[in-house]
Design an enzyme around this catalytic site. Structure first.
Site, PDB file in Angstrom:
ATOM      1  N   CYS A   1      -5.222  -2.808   2.581  1.00  0.00           N
ATOM      2  CA  CYS A   1      -5.263  -2.650   3.997  1.00  0.00           C
ATOM      3  C   CYS A   1      -6.715  -3.075   4.793  1.00  0.00           C
ATOM      4  O   CYS A   1      -7.248  -4.125   4.434  1.00  0.00           O
ATOM      5  CB  CYS A   1      -4.699  -1.287   4.540  1.00  0.00           C
ATOM      6  SG  CYS A   1      -4.156  -1.213   6.015  1.00  0.00           S
TER       7      CYS A   1
ATOM      8  N   GLU B   1       0.824  -1.150  -0.031  1.00  0.00           N
ATOM      9  CA  GLU B   1       0.180  -0.093  -0.009  1.00  0.00           C
ATOM     10  C   GLU B   1       0.865   1.258  -0.112  1.00  0.00           C
ATOM     11  O   GLU B   1       1.807   1.216   0.632  1.00  0.00           O
ATOM     12  CB  GLU B   1      -0.894   0.030   1.281  1.00  0.00           C
ATOM     13  CG  GLU B   1      -1.677   1.314   1.354  1.00  0.00           C
ATOM     14  CD  GLU B   1      -2.590   1.111   2.712  1.00  0.00           C
ATOM     15  OE1 GLU B   1      -3.910   1.581   2.389  1.00  0.00           O
ATOM     16  OE2 GLU B   1      -2.187   0.728   3.509  1.00  0.00           O
TER      17      GLU B   1
ATOM     18  N   LYS C   1      -8.714   3.328  -2.771  1.00  0.00           N
ATOM     19  CA  LYS C   1      -9.236   2.717  -1.713  1.00  0.00           C
ATOM     20  C   LYS C   1     -10.609   3.228  -1.517  1.00  0.00           C
ATOM     21  O   LYS C   1     -10.866   4.761  -1.517  1.00  0.00           O
ATOM     22  CB  LYS C   1      -8.211   3.025  -0.580  1.00  0.00           C
ATOM     23  CG  LYS C   1      -8.464   2.372   0.941  1.00  0.00           C
ATOM     24  CD  LYS C   1      -7.474   2.761   1.745  1.00  0.00           C
ATOM     25  CE  LYS C   1      -7.597   1.783   3.223  1.00  0.00           C
ATOM     26  NZ  LYS C   1      -6.592   2.200   4.277  1.00  0.00           N
TER      27      LYS C   1
END
Length: 344
Positions: free
Chosen positions: A161, A45, A127
């Site tokens: 994540c 990430e 995200k």
């Protein structure tokens, strides 16, 4: 998936806040993966320009100088820097799933860029919702970021994540018959001993569970915190107590949840390799396919809106404008012209 192939999973420290050096390191890792026979490489990430740990160490006001630097060093898609990566993918014949901070005008997004072995973009996602203090720096995405991509390697999907803690987001990818999942993570070296949910034990378990729930391969790249990063970010004892060096916990899991690559030490840089065999997918699905024979759509269903949301929509109607102008030019009485214009 039709045939077996080798993948590479990155565990390394980024070139923090240095986009040019970060791209050099990215390409070097790509070359190493290709030399070792990998067909796909996955990065952590916000690998470029590194995860913004300063968000967790100080106030938004105190962080503004680092926020400015982070903006300046974030990647712009379509830029010369981005072109270097796509050209390297084409030269090496390598699929790449790159975690990066995407700069789009004045905003930043936690992104994953999927590139094929010809250097072509096959997918760009953001995200869906930044986690906790990340929301002071990053924007969020929409349902267009919950999609899978059909490739000659198999059906690829990706999340970042703690998106892996969102059950509906996970199920949206399962329902699109994801076969190879890239779950990108930063390092697990923050708030050790104080916040178990941020630690390695919990989050590697999340990646393993994803593999079992979706009966898919999971490639989980993970970054490291370097001494260079600590020297920059931990400017007093209080901050030094919150963030440690290392924290690497990269993993590759089979669709039955098994480790199919030997993990590196938590302070060790390198690449994990594994051979992905499509036979393993069939055996796992025979036991519990979450969107097939083991589902109950008559009881529970997921509604997914994958439309891309734009802040402004522009509607142009040149044909209508021409028809109005034509009506205004005709030699008819006022009453007739008003009637025709109203109909138009």
């Amino acid at each position: 998936m039709k045939t077996s192939f080798k993948v590479a999973c990155v565990q390394a420290a980024p070139a923090f806040l240095d986009l040019e050096r970060g791209i050099e390191k990215t390409i070097a890792l790509m070359e190493c993966a290709s030399e070792n026979g990998a067909k796909l490489i996955a990065f952590p990430e916000t690998w470029l320009p590194g995860y913004p740990w300063f968000l967790w160490l100080d106030s938004p006001a105190a962080n503004m100088p680092l926020v400015y630097r982070y903006h300046q060093e974030s990647l712009v898609l379509g830029s010369e820097q981005a072109e270097l990566i796509s050209k390297a993918a084409a030269r090496l014949g390598l699929y790449v799933v790159l975690g990066y901070s995407e700069r789009d005008k004045g905003s930043l997004y936690i992104g994953q860029w999927l590139i094929n072995d010809h250097g072509e973009t096959i997918g760009v996602r953001r995200k869906l919702k930044a986690t906790h203090v990340e929301r002071t720096l990053f924007g969020e995405s929409d349902g267009s970021s919950l999609t899978t991509y059909d490739t000659p390697l198999g059906t690829l999907g990706a999340l970042c994540c703690w998106e892996h803690l969102q059950p509906l987001s996970k199920y949206s990818l399962f329902a699109q018959h994801e076969e190879i999942h890239i779950g990108a993570w930063p390092s697990f070296s923050l708030y050790k001993g104080a916040a178990n949910a941020l630690g390695a034990e919990v989050n590697t378990a999340i990646s393993r569970t994803y593999a079992v729930e979706g009966q898919c391969f999971v490639i989980a790249p993970c970054a490291l915190v370097s001494q260079e990063m600590l020297d920059l970010l931990c400017t007093d004892e209080k901050k030094s107590a919150l963030l440690d060096i290392g924290g690497g916990q990269a993993r590759i899991y089979g669709p039955d949840g098994s480790d199919i690559a030997s993990p590196l030490g938590e302070n060790e840089e390198g690449l994990l390799y594994a051979e992905l065999d499509p036979v393993a997918l069939i055996f796992a699905k025979m036991a519990a396919d979450p969107v097939g024979h083991y589902s109950r759509p008559d009881v529970t269903q997921l509604l997914l809106d994958r439309r891309s949301r734009k802040p402004m929509l522009t509607i142009d109607q040149p044909k209508v404008r021409e028809e109005v102008d034509e009506l205004c030019d005709t030699s008819v009485d006022d009453k007739s012209a008003s009637l025709n214009l109203g109909e138009k």
